[in-house]
Design an enzyme around this catalytic site. Structure first.
Site, short mmCIF file in Angstrom:
data_model
loop_
_atom_site.label_atom_id
_atom_site.label_comp_id
_atom_site.label_asym_id
_atom_site.label_seq_id
_atom_site.Cartn_x
_atom_site.Cartn_y
_atom_site.Cartn_z
N ARG A 66 5.73 5.31 2.18
CA ARG A 66 4.54 6.18 2.30
C ARG A 66 4.24 6.39 3.78
NH1 ARG A 66 -1.54 4.66 -0.11
NH2 ARG A 66 -2.39 6.77 0.05
N LYS A 93 0.81 -1.24 0.00
CA LYS A 93 0.00 0.00 0.00
C LYS A 93 0.84 1.28 0.00
CE LYS A 93 -3.33 -2.43 -0.46
NZ LYS A 93 -3.85 -2.43 -1.82
N SER A 94 2.07 1.15 -0.51
CA SER A 94 2.96 2.32 -0.51
C SER A 94 3.26 2.87 -1.90
CB SER A 94 4.28 1.95 0.17
OG SER A 94 4.05 1.51 1.48
N THR A 118 -0.86 9.44 -13.90
CA THR A 118 -1.65 10.14 -12.88
C THR A 118 -2.72 9.18 -12.35
OG1 THR A 118 -3.15 10.95 -14.56
CG2 THR A 118 -1.36 12.45 -13.90
N PHE A 119 -3.18 9.45 -11.15
CA PHE A 119 -4.20 8.60 -10.52
C PHE A 119 -5.44 8.50 -11.41
CE2 PHE A 119 -7.78 8.11 -7.54
CZ PHE A 119 -7.41 6.91 -6.95
N HIS A 169 7.63 -7.15 -2.00
CA HIS A 169 7.27 -6.65 -0.66
C HIS A 169 8.23 -7.22 0.40
CE1 HIS A 169 3.65 -4.71 -1.93
NE2 HIS A 169 2.89 -5.78 -2.04
N SER A 173 -5.24 2.79 3.79
CA SER A 173 -5.37 2.12 2.49
C SER A 173 -5.53 0.61 2.71
CB SER A 173 -4.13 2.44 1.64
OG SER A 173 -4.21 1.80 0.41
S1 PPS Z 1 -0.38 -3.22 -3.14
O1 PPS Z 1 -1.61 -3.98 -2.76
O2 PPS Z 1 0.66 -3.34 -2.12
O3 PPS Z 1 0.08 -3.57 -4.47
O4 PPS Z 1 -0.85 -1.70 -3.16
P1 PPS Z 1 -0.01 -0.46 -3.69
O5 PPS Z 1 -0.13 -0.39 -5.15
O6 PPS Z 1 1.33 -0.46 -3.08
O7 PPS Z 1 -0.79 0.75 -3.02
C1 PPS Z 1 -2.12 1.09 -3.38
C2 PPS Z 1 -2.29 2.55 -3.04
O8 PPS Z 1 -1.58 3.35 -4.01
C3 PPS Z 1 -2.49 4.25 -4.61
N1 PPS Z 1 -2.07 4.60 -6.00
C4 PPS Z 1 -1.88 5.86 -6.40
N2 PPS Z 1 -1.97 7.03 -5.73
C5 PPS Z 1 -1.75 8.17 -6.45
N3 PPS Z 1 -1.47 8.19 -7.76
C6 PPS Z 1 -1.37 7.05 -8.48
N4 PPS Z 1 -1.11 7.10 -9.78
C7 PPS Z 1 -1.57 5.81 -7.79
N5 PPS Z 1 -1.57 4.49 -8.14
C8 PPS Z 1 -1.87 3.78 -7.04
C9 PPS Z 1 -3.81 3.51 -4.54
O9 PPS Z 1 -4.90 4.35 -4.81
C10 PPS Z 1 -3.76 2.99 -3.12
O10 PPS Z 1 -3.89 4.03 -2.14
P2 PPS Z 1 -5.30 4.49 -1.52
O11 PPS Z 1 -4.93 5.45 -0.41
O12 PPS Z 1 -5.99 3.28 -0.99
O13 PPS Z 1 -6.05 5.18 -2.61
#
Ligand code: PPS
Length: 288
Positions: free
Chosen positions: A122, A45-46, A220-221, A100, A130
């Site tokens: 993060r 989740k980072s 971008t998100f 991980h 998250s």
């Molecule tokens: S995992 O399950 O470990 O693979 O998850 P991981 O991809 O590390 O983390 C998921 C969180 O990353 C956010 N995310 C983003 N945030 C901003 N911009 C972009 N482009 C982006 N891509 C992935 C995703 O939304 C999850 O965070 P939260 O806070 O839940 O939205």
């Protein structure tokens, strides 16, 4: 389902059975790391999925075809997962992978290689939030209970891949010198172009300004949310219930402020500070 049915215990770490097996973890230990391999390492989740989007175009001259046509888990596979054996021998070098794993559980051949690592950190409060939502939507994980209950498990390390503090300390205390680049999720949110520039320099790569702009825009998100190869919509609903929460949920910094009570904040901050004491590791969010 019981914890033992959901998770394997790997050197004291819980890892989800849905994507890991005794065999895949044995293979991890014997994996032959190549000198030009690149690992994006994260505590869950980072920013893992984000790195799976960023690395392919940075490594192939800005071409977005891979990220538009291949699911993230196959284009930048997890080193330790069961799918790795189907993919890692087939992807062209330089291979980009995610992991991980804490530092000491990397494959033996990693330590004497020249392979590079991008370690993404993060704010653990946002990692917790998250992860909490992820546990509510992913049927292959244990139910989190209340946020307070889940925080107890998180701080005790009774969650997948163990304690956040152990993970971060393991990679900060590594002996990798210029083989490791540290970036934060928050820096990526603030200045994605700047971070991608640092990654390019670290990897000894270049992109034209236009190509870099395209990669930044693609990553971008908002745009990743609509990319079916990256938003986990290909995963069946019975495994990830998108009605409960999206995998790409909010993508912001500071969402913990919408979730934490003052008591929870005090408890969490004190516990993390205690674990980090003496480590000399400082993060921008420590002052918040
Ligand atoms: S995992 O399950 O470990 O693979 O998850 P991981 O991809 O590390 O983390 C998921 C969180 O990353 C956010 N995310 C983003 N945030 C901003 N911009 C972009 N482009 C982006 N891509 C992935 C995703 O939304 C999850 O965070 P939260 O806070 O839940 O939205």
């Amino acid at each position: 389902m019981e914890i033992k049915d959901l998770f394997l215990n790997y050197h004291g770490l819980l890892v989800p059975r849905i994507s890991h097996s005794e065999e895949s973890l044995n293979r991890l230990e014997k994996f032959t790391v190549k000198d030009d391999d690149i690992f994006a390492v994260t505590y869950p989740k980072s920013g893992t999925t984000w790195m799976q989007e960023i690395l392919p175009p940075l490594l192939n001259g800005g071409d977005l075809t891979t990220v538009q046509t291949i699911p993230n888990w196959d284009r930048v596979p997890w080193l330790e997962e069961t799918r790795a054996c189907f993919i890692l021998d087939k992807i062209p070098s330089p291979r980009a992978m995610v992991s991980h794993m804490p530092y000491h559980l990397m494959p033996q051949t990693f330590f004497n290689s020249k392979a590079k690592v991008i370690y993404v950190t993060r704010n653990p409060k946002d990692v917790l939030v998250s992860s909490f939502h992820f546990h509510n939507m992913a049927t292959f994980l244990d139910k989190p209970g209340t946020l307070e209950e889940f925080t107890g498990k998180f701080l005790a390390g009774n969650v997948i891949f163990g304690k956040w503090t152990d993970h971060v300390k393991s990679w900060r205390n590594s002996d990798l010198g210029d083989r490791i680049l540290y970036v934060t999720y928050e820096e990526m949110l603030q200045d994605l172009r700047g971070v991608l520039g640092r990654i390019l320099t670290f990897l000894g790569r270049q992109l034209s300004a236009e190509a870099l702009d395209c990669v930044v825009d693609h990553c971008t998100f908002k745009n990743m949310k609509t990319n079916t190869m990256s938003n986990y919509s290909l995963v069946p609903q019975n495994l990830m219930d998108s009605k409960k929460s999206s995998f790409l949920r909010k993508g912001i910094a500071g969402d913990w402020k919408n979730h934490f009570s003052p008591e929870l904040d005090a408890k969490f901050t004190a516990a993390i500070q205690e674990e980090m004491k003496g480590s000399n590791i400082k993060f921008p969010w420590d002052e918040e």
